[in-house]
Scaffold this motif. Sequence first.
Motif, mmCIF file in Angstrom:
data_model
loop_
_atom_site.group_PDB
_atom_site.id
_atom_site.type_symbol
_atom_site.label_atom_id
_atom_site.label_comp_id
_atom_site.label_asym_id
_atom_site.label_seq_id
_atom_site.Cartn_x
_atom_site.Cartn_y
_atom_site.Cartn_z
ATOM 1 N N VAL A 65 27.135 45.751 25.098
ATOM 2 C CA VAL A 65 28.522 44.945 24.894
ATOM 3 C C VAL A 65 28.279 43.530 25.043
ATOM 4 N N PRO A 66 27.901 43.300 23.137
ATOM 5 C CA PRO A 66 27.419 41.593 23.082
ATOM 6 C C PRO A 66 27.848 41.030 24.355
ATOM 7 N N ARG A 67 27.433 39.599 24.308
ATOM 8 C CA ARG A 67 28.073 38.874 25.976
ATOM 9 C C ARG A 67 29.176 37.803 25.122
ATOM 10 N N ASP A 68 29.381 37.747 24.148
ATOM 11 C CA ASP A 68 31.356 37.150 23.867
ATOM 12 C C ASP A 68 32.031 37.822 24.256
ATOM 13 N N ILE A 69 31.973 39.472 24.107
ATOM 14 C CA ILE A 69 32.486 39.989 24.245
ATOM 15 C C ILE A 69 33.045 40.802 26.526
ATOM 16 N N GLN A 70 32.068 40.315 26.546
ATOM 17 C CA GLN A 70 31.993 40.437 28.244
ATOM 18 C C GLN A 70 32.392 39.550 28.767
ATOM 19 N N SER A 71 32.458 38.658 27.859
ATOM 20 C CA SER A 71 33.055 37.406 29.168
ATOM 21 C C SER A 71 34.430 36.732 28.716
ATOM 22 N N THR A 72 35.113 37.677 27.496
ATOM 23 C CA THR A 72 36.400 38.023 27.211
ATOM 24 C C THR A 72 36.594 38.947 27.447
ATOM 25 N N LEU A 73 36.960 40.134 26.969
ATOM 26 C CA LEU A 73 37.662 41.100 27.144
ATOM 27 C C LEU A 73 37.239 42.352 27.940
ATOM 28 N N GLY A 74 35.789 42.283 27.867
ATOM 29 C CA GLY A 74 35.755 42.951 29.190
ATOM 30 C C GLY A 74 36.166 41.921 30.184
ATOM 31 N N LEU A 75 35.685 40.475 31.119
ATOM 32 C CA LEU A 75 36.062 39.973 31.864
ATOM 33 C C LEU A 75 37.486 40.085 32.284
ATOM 34 N N LEU A 76 38.426 40.377 31.478
ATOM 35 C CA LEU A 76 40.412 39.937 31.617
ATOM 36 C C LEU A 76 40.513 42.322 31.791
ATOM 37 N N THR A 77 39.625 42.871 31.267
ATOM 38 C CA THR A 77 39.618 44.389 31.800
ATOM 39 C C THR A 77 39.851 44.427 33.169
ATOM 40 N N GLY A 78 38.838 43.752 33.593
ATOM 41 C CA GLY A 78 38.091 44.064 35.050
ATOM 42 C C GLY A 78 38.784 43.463 35.643
ATOM 43 N N VAL A 79 39.296 42.556 35.394
ATOM 44 C CA VAL A 79 40.760 41.353 37.006
ATOM 45 C C VAL A 79 41.414 42.125 36.276
ATOM 46 N N LEU A 80 41.871 42.293 35.125
ATOM 47 C CA LEU A 80 43.921 43.098 35.973
ATOM 48 C C LEU A 80 43.517 44.700 36.228
ATOM 49 N N VAL A 81 42.974 45.328 35.685
ATOM 50 C CA VAL A 81 43.044 46.441 36.421
ATOM 51 C C VAL A 81 42.394 46.046 38.069
ATOM 52 N N TYR A 82 41.314 45.375 39.276
ATOM 53 C CA TYR A 82 41.374 45.044 39.768
ATOM 54 C C TYR A 82 42.851 44.288 40.817
ATOM 55 N N GLY A 83 43.174 43.522 39.593
ATOM 56 C CA GLY A 83 44.851 42.971 40.027
ATOM 57 C C GLY A 83 45.818 43.836 39.962
ATOM 58 N N VAL A 84 46.118 45.234 39.735
ATOM 59 C CA VAL A 84 46.855 46.342 39.148
ATOM 60 C C VAL A 84 46.792 46.766 40.487
ATOM 61 N N ALA A 85 45.061 47.271 40.815
ATOM 62 C CA ALA A 85 45.270 47.647 41.927
ATOM 63 C C ALA A 85 45.273 47.547 43.415
ATOM 64 N N ILE A 86 45.015 46.400 43.536
ATOM 65 C CA ILE A 86 44.899 45.995 44.496
ATOM 66 C C ILE A 86 46.644 45.386 44.862
ATOM 67 N N GLY A 87 47.264 45.272 43.725
ATOM 68 C CA GLY A 87 49.034 44.817 43.893
ATOM 69 C C GLY A 87 49.639 46.343 44.422
ATOM 70 N N GLY A 88 49.453 47.479 43.423
ATOM 71 C CA GLY A 88 50.038 48.764 44.390
ATOM 72 C C GLY A 88 49.402 49.524 45.420
ATOM 73 N N LEU A 89 48.002 48.560 45.971
ATOM 74 C CA LEU A 89 48.023 49.125 47.394
ATOM 75 C C LEU A 89 48.797 47.995 48.357
ATOM 76 N N LEU A 90 49.185 46.899 48.590
ATOM 77 C CA LEU A 90 49.329 45.284 48.706
ATOM 78 C C LEU A 90 51.739 45.706 49.149
ATOM 79 N N SER A 91 51.857 46.505 48.191
ATOM 80 C CA SER A 91 53.288 47.175 48.028
ATOM 81 C C SER A 91 53.389 48.429 49.283
ATOM 82 N N LEU A 92 52.107 49.686 48.973
ATOM 83 C CA LEU A 92 52.765 50.156 49.997
ATOM 84 C C LEU A 92 52.539 49.545 51.183
ATOM 85 N N ALA A 93 51.088 48.976 52.023
ATOM 86 C CA ALA A 93 51.448 48.440 52.674
ATOM 87 C C ALA A 93 52.701 47.374 53.106
ATOM 88 N N PHE A 94 53.039 46.868 52.270
ATOM 89 C CA PHE A 94 54.287 46.456 52.816
ATOM 90 C C PHE A 94 55.250 46.962 53.067
#
Length: 251
Positions: A65-94
């Motif tokens: 994967v080209p570096r420009d894709i890694q630093s933009t779309l790849g980074l965005l996808t990874g952070v969003l998936v992580y954030g959504v997963a953590i948000g779901g787990l936090l709601s269950l704990a809440f």
Amino acid sequence: MMKTLLVRGMLAGLIAGVLAFGFAYAFGEPSVNAAIGLEESGGHSHSHDASAPAPAPSAEEEELVPRDIQSTLGLLTGVLVYGVAIGGLLSLAFAFAQGRLGALRPRLTALLLTAGAFTVVFLVPFLKYPANPPAVGQPGTIGSRTELYFGFVAVSLLVGIFATVFGRKLADRLGAWNAFLLAAAGYVVVIGIVAWLMPVVDEIPATFPASTLWSFRTASVGTQVTLWLALGLTFGAFAEKALNRRTTVAA
């Protein structure tokens, strides 16, 4: 209500992920690019021997994967998936914790849960096994280093859960503040022993620029702080609004 909290938790995680991506792209990517530049220029190799020439990249080692894709779309996808997963787990704990931590507002309960999760899931493991930029670490040990990190995260999370349960049981007899102090002290003692027993990983070559390493690690911490803080504030507001609306409808 559980479905409502889950949806709102995931939405809060999505919003927090967007903010964390902005921070990571602005403050983290420059140090990543600097580390990659050092590796590609031959100024640094994975070997601790600074005099050893950097091996020429083979066809198998070329990035898929080209570096420009890694630093933009790849980074965005990874952070969003992580954030959504953590948000779901936090709601269950809440949903489990609301009403069991005393007469706290939903917003405050969400912030306390987020702060505790941030500490046991990221901060404590980071202190033992801090993040490293590209070009740091031996390629042959990446598997063992990953296992050690996630193993320590799992232990920290389990000890944190046990400490929370222990503190909740003591609260009725000793008071909330004293119970919290005892539970926190127990967590620190147990996790300190575990950290002392687990192997030390130090593969940073003496030739690697300290400023680049420092910039990368501070950006990593800043990204996580941005994500967890935004998640706690956003989900707290969503949860409080949902619970207040439910109370109004019931009344």
